[in-house]
Structure formats: structure tokens, C-alpha cells
Scaffold this motif. Structure first.
Motif, PDB file in Angstrom:
ATOM      1  N   TYR A  24     -10.318   2.832   2.557  1.00 54.84           N
ATOM      2  CA  TYR A  24      -9.131   3.247   3.304  1.00 54.84           C
ATOM      3  C   TYR A  24      -8.051   3.761   2.351  1.00 54.84           C
ATOM      4  CZ  TYR A  24      -4.898   2.920   6.120  1.00 54.84           C
ATOM      5  OH  TYR A  24      -3.711   3.188   6.756  1.00 54.84           O
TER       6      TYR A  24
ATOM      7  N   ASP B 280      -9.103   7.068   0.820  1.00 55.06           N
ATOM      8  CA  ASP B 280      -8.968   8.120   1.830  1.00 55.06           C
ATOM      9  C   ASP B 280      -7.513   8.574   1.924  1.00 55.06           C
ATOM     10  OD1 ASP B 280     -10.258   9.655   4.066  1.00 55.06           O
ATOM     11  OD2 ASP B 280      -8.814   8.517   5.261  1.00 55.06           O
TER      12      ASP B 280
ATOM     13  N   GLN C 146     -10.831  -1.976   2.756  1.00 59.02           N
ATOM     14  CA  GLN C 146      -9.517  -1.536   2.309  1.00 59.02           C
ATOM     15  C   GLN C 146      -9.603  -0.549   1.148  1.00 59.02           C
ATOM     16  OE1 GLN C 146      -6.814  -4.706   1.414  1.00 59.02           O
ATOM     17  NE2 GLN C 146      -5.057  -3.338   1.319  1.00 59.02           N
TER      18      GLN C 146
END
Length: 163
Positions: free
Chosen positions: A152, A155, A149
């Protein structure tokens, strides 16, 4: 007119700026292959910024009556051991670019070339920002890691970077 010594130093810097662009494009492509398109986007924005830097040096040298000599650009690296590795390399590269611009500034000061000093001051201010942005990402990656996570979310955050 610009001195031959400054012209040569700026030509070297132009080559370094093009290499910087090439390096960041390669980093962007690496993250595309990892389906981390937000990180890739961050590097693409950086790639375009480095091209603008090269163009700014080129325009300046032409305006000062100098001659732009373009040299070959070495191939950049194409693999990294993840986001932290890539951003550490980007941060170190930005510090290298800062040092290079500071070296040109020393020549401009020695030669009392005030217009070149003015240009270089702009670049040095820009480098403070570039180093700070990159270091912030390094520190975030060191803090949260680059798996699951946390990666993620980073990103997604980096996908928001404006060009």
C-alpha cells in the motif's frame, strides 16, 4: 547521410522502444486490474517516456536523411506474479535496451559517426537513470515484500512519479 548499417540498427531500436512502451502499458493495465493505481501510474509514465524515446530516434533518423521503417510490435505479456515479478522484468528489459543501444554505439564508433554517437550518449545517460529507478523499486520490494501495508505504501509512493 547516415549509413545503411546505422539506419537499420536505429530502425530496430525504434521498434524496441515501441515494444517497451507497449510492455509498460500492459504492466500498467495489469496493476489497474489489481486496484494498485499508483504502480499502474508509474508504468504509464514509463510508457509515455518510451514513446518519446521512439520519437527521438525517428526525428534523428529523418534529420540524417535516413528512412524510418516501422515493423510489427509483438504482443507483450499480460500477467505477472505480483509487483516484484513485474519490476524484475522491467529492470531486465531496461538492461536489454541499454545493451541494444550500446551495440548501436559500437557501429557509430566504427563508422566515425559523431552525431549518432552524441545522440546515443544521451540515451545511454537516460538508461543509467532508468535502470537505477527500476532497480530501486526491485530492492524495496525485496526488502519489505509486497503484501499489506508495505505494498500500500509503495503504491502511494509510486503514484507521485512525475512524467
Amino acid at each position: 547521410m547516415i549509413s545503411t548499417r546505422l539506419q537499420d540498427a536505429i530502425n530496430e531500436q525504434i521498434n524496441k522502444e515501441f515494444f517497451s512502451a507497449y510492455l509498460y502499458l500492459s504492466m500498467g493495465q495489469y496493476f489497474e486490474s489489481k486496484f494498485l493505481r499508483g504502480i499502474a501510474h508509474w508504468f504509464y509514465v514509463q510508457y509515455k517516456e518510451e514513446l518519446k524515446h521512439a520519437e527521438k530516434f525517428i526525428s534523428f533518423l529523418n534529420e540524417k536523411g535516413g528512412r524510418v521503417i516501422l515493423n510489427g510490435i509483438p504482443a507483450p505479456k499480460v500477467e505477472w506474479n505480483g509487483a516484484l515479478d513485474a519490476f524484475n522484468e522491467a529492470y531486465n528489459h531496461e538492461k536489454f535496451i541499454t545493451s541494444s543501444i550500446e551495440d548501436i554505439m559500437k557501429i557509430a564508433v566504427e563508422e566515425n559517426d559523431f552525431s549518432t554517437q552524441n545522440l546515443l550518449n544521451w540515451f545511454l545517460d537516460e538508461q543509467v537513470e532508468e535502470e537505477a529507478q527500476t532497480l530501486e523499486i526491485v530492492k524495496k520490494l525485496e526488502l519489505v515484500g509486497e503484501h499489506g501495508q508495505a505494498l500500500y505504501m509503495l503504491d502511494r509512493e509510486l503514484a507521485q512519479r512525475q512524467g
